[in-house]
Scaffold this active site. Sequence first.
Site, PDB file in Angstrom:
ATOM      1  CG  ASP A  32      -6.814   0.690   1.544  1.00  0.00           C
ATOM      2  OD1 ASP A  32      -5.877   0.629   2.341  1.00  0.00           O
ATOM      3  OD2 ASP A  32      -6.658   0.791   0.305  1.00  0.00           O
ATOM      4  CG  ASN A  88       2.454  -2.566   6.564  1.00  0.00           C
ATOM      5  OD1 ASN A  88       2.533  -3.624   7.174  1.00  0.00           O
ATOM      6  ND2 ASN A  88       1.658  -2.400   5.517  1.00  0.00           N
ATOM      7  CG  HIS A 101      -1.724   3.811   7.505  1.00  0.00           C
ATOM      8  ND1 HIS A 101      -0.567   4.447   7.090  1.00  0.00           N
ATOM      9  CD2 HIS A 101      -1.788   2.654   6.811  1.00  0.00           C
ATOM     10  CE1 HIS A 101       0.032   3.700   6.193  1.00  0.00           C
ATOM     11  NE2 HIS A 101      -0.680   2.602   5.997  1.00  0.00           N
ATOM     12  CG  HIS A 103      -3.706  -1.637   6.767  1.00  0.00           C
ATOM     13  ND1 HIS A 103      -4.050  -1.418   5.460  1.00  0.00           N
ATOM     14  CD2 HIS A 103      -2.449  -1.165   6.909  1.00  0.00           C
ATOM     15  CE1 HIS A 103      -3.029  -0.846   4.835  1.00  0.00           C
ATOM     16  NE2 HIS A 103      -2.040  -0.682   5.696  1.00  0.00           N
TER      17      HIS A 103
HETATM   18  P1  5GP Z   1       0.565   0.916   3.709  1.00  0.00           P
HETATM   19  O1  5GP Z   1       1.031   0.069   2.554  1.00  0.00           O
HETATM   20  O2  5GP Z   1       1.343   2.208   3.798  1.00  0.00           O
HETATM   21  O3  5GP Z   1       0.490   0.192   5.006  1.00  0.00           O
HETATM   22  O4  5GP Z   1      -0.931   1.270   3.372  1.00  0.00           O
HETATM   23  C1  5GP Z   1      -1.337   2.383   2.652  1.00  0.00           C
HETATM   24  C2  5GP Z   1      -2.760   2.132   2.220  1.00  0.00           C
HETATM   25  O5  5GP Z   1      -3.331   3.370   1.855  1.00  0.00           O
HETATM   26  C3  5GP Z   1      -2.885   1.200   1.005  1.00  0.00           C
HETATM   27  O6  5GP Z   1      -3.675   0.070   1.365  1.00  0.00           O
HETATM   28  C4  5GP Z   1      -3.547   2.065  -0.051  1.00  0.00           C
HETATM   29  O7  5GP Z   1      -4.496   1.359  -0.821  1.00  0.00           O
HETATM   30  C5  5GP Z   1      -4.197   3.161   0.782  1.00  0.00           C
HETATM   31  N1  5GP Z   1      -4.280   4.443   0.082  1.00  0.00           N
HETATM   32  C6  5GP Z   1      -3.274   5.073  -0.592  1.00  0.00           C
HETATM   33  N2  5GP Z   1      -3.721   6.251  -1.085  1.00  0.00           N
HETATM   34  C7  5GP Z   1      -5.016   6.362  -0.706  1.00  0.00           C
HETATM   35  C8  5GP Z   1      -6.003   7.381  -0.915  1.00  0.00           C
HETATM   36  O8  5GP Z   1      -5.783   8.410  -1.557  1.00  0.00           O
HETATM   37  N3  5GP Z   1      -7.235   7.159  -0.366  1.00  0.00           N
HETATM   38  C9  5GP Z   1      -7.518   6.029   0.367  1.00  0.00           C
HETATM   39  N4  5GP Z   1      -8.747   5.922   0.862  1.00  0.00           N
HETATM   40  N5  5GP Z   1      -6.603   5.051   0.565  1.00  0.00           N
HETATM   41  C10 5GP Z   1      -5.373   5.225   0.038  1.00  0.00           C
END
Ligand code: 5GP
Length: 140
Positions: A32, A88, A101, A103
């Site tokens: 992340d 999520n 995705h 985590h």
């Molecule tokens: P969500 O909030 O949708 O469950 O998680 C999305 C995750 O993707 C977040 O923890 C955020 O830090 C990560 N993320 C967003 N954009 C990027 C990116 O361009 N590269 C990487 N490696 N992680 C990302």
Amino acid sequence: MRDDNCIFCKIICGDIPSRTIYEDADFKVILDASPASKGHALILPKEHCANVYEISEDLLAKAAKLAKKLAAHMSEVLACDGINLLQNNGEVAGQTVFHFHMHLIPRYKHMKNNDLLVWTHEEFTDEEQDQICGKLQMKE
Ligand code: 5GP
Ligand code: ZN
């Protein structure tokens, strides 16, 4: 199938760089970019699907198997004290990238933000709990 407007699809095909820790025919697993802890990783299915409602049962089962393998590997390599598996669905649930995705968040006893993912509890009456239980019950 890829979505040209999706940041994770761009990461999967290499248009956007990422720190990749694992890759196979179905998944790419990356660190992340804004980690909640040391080693916070994301399992990305290569096929674009927005959320748990859209992903196929087969692919979700494969993601769960991979999560188990990675949890064991991360626990060994990072010597973490625990791992949260988190996924999520929908903005209100905290989803910010609308490509499914999972985590993997390693947890450490002495982590500074150890209250990460701690929520407050709501109060419901027994009647309300009975009612919601009745509504939620489903057949095999
Ligand atoms: P969500 O909030 O949708 O469950 O998680 C999305 C995750 O993707 C977040 O923890 C955020 O830090 C990560 N993320 C967003 N954009 C990027 C990116 O361009 N590269 C990487 N490696 N992680 C990302
Ligand atoms: Zn996508």
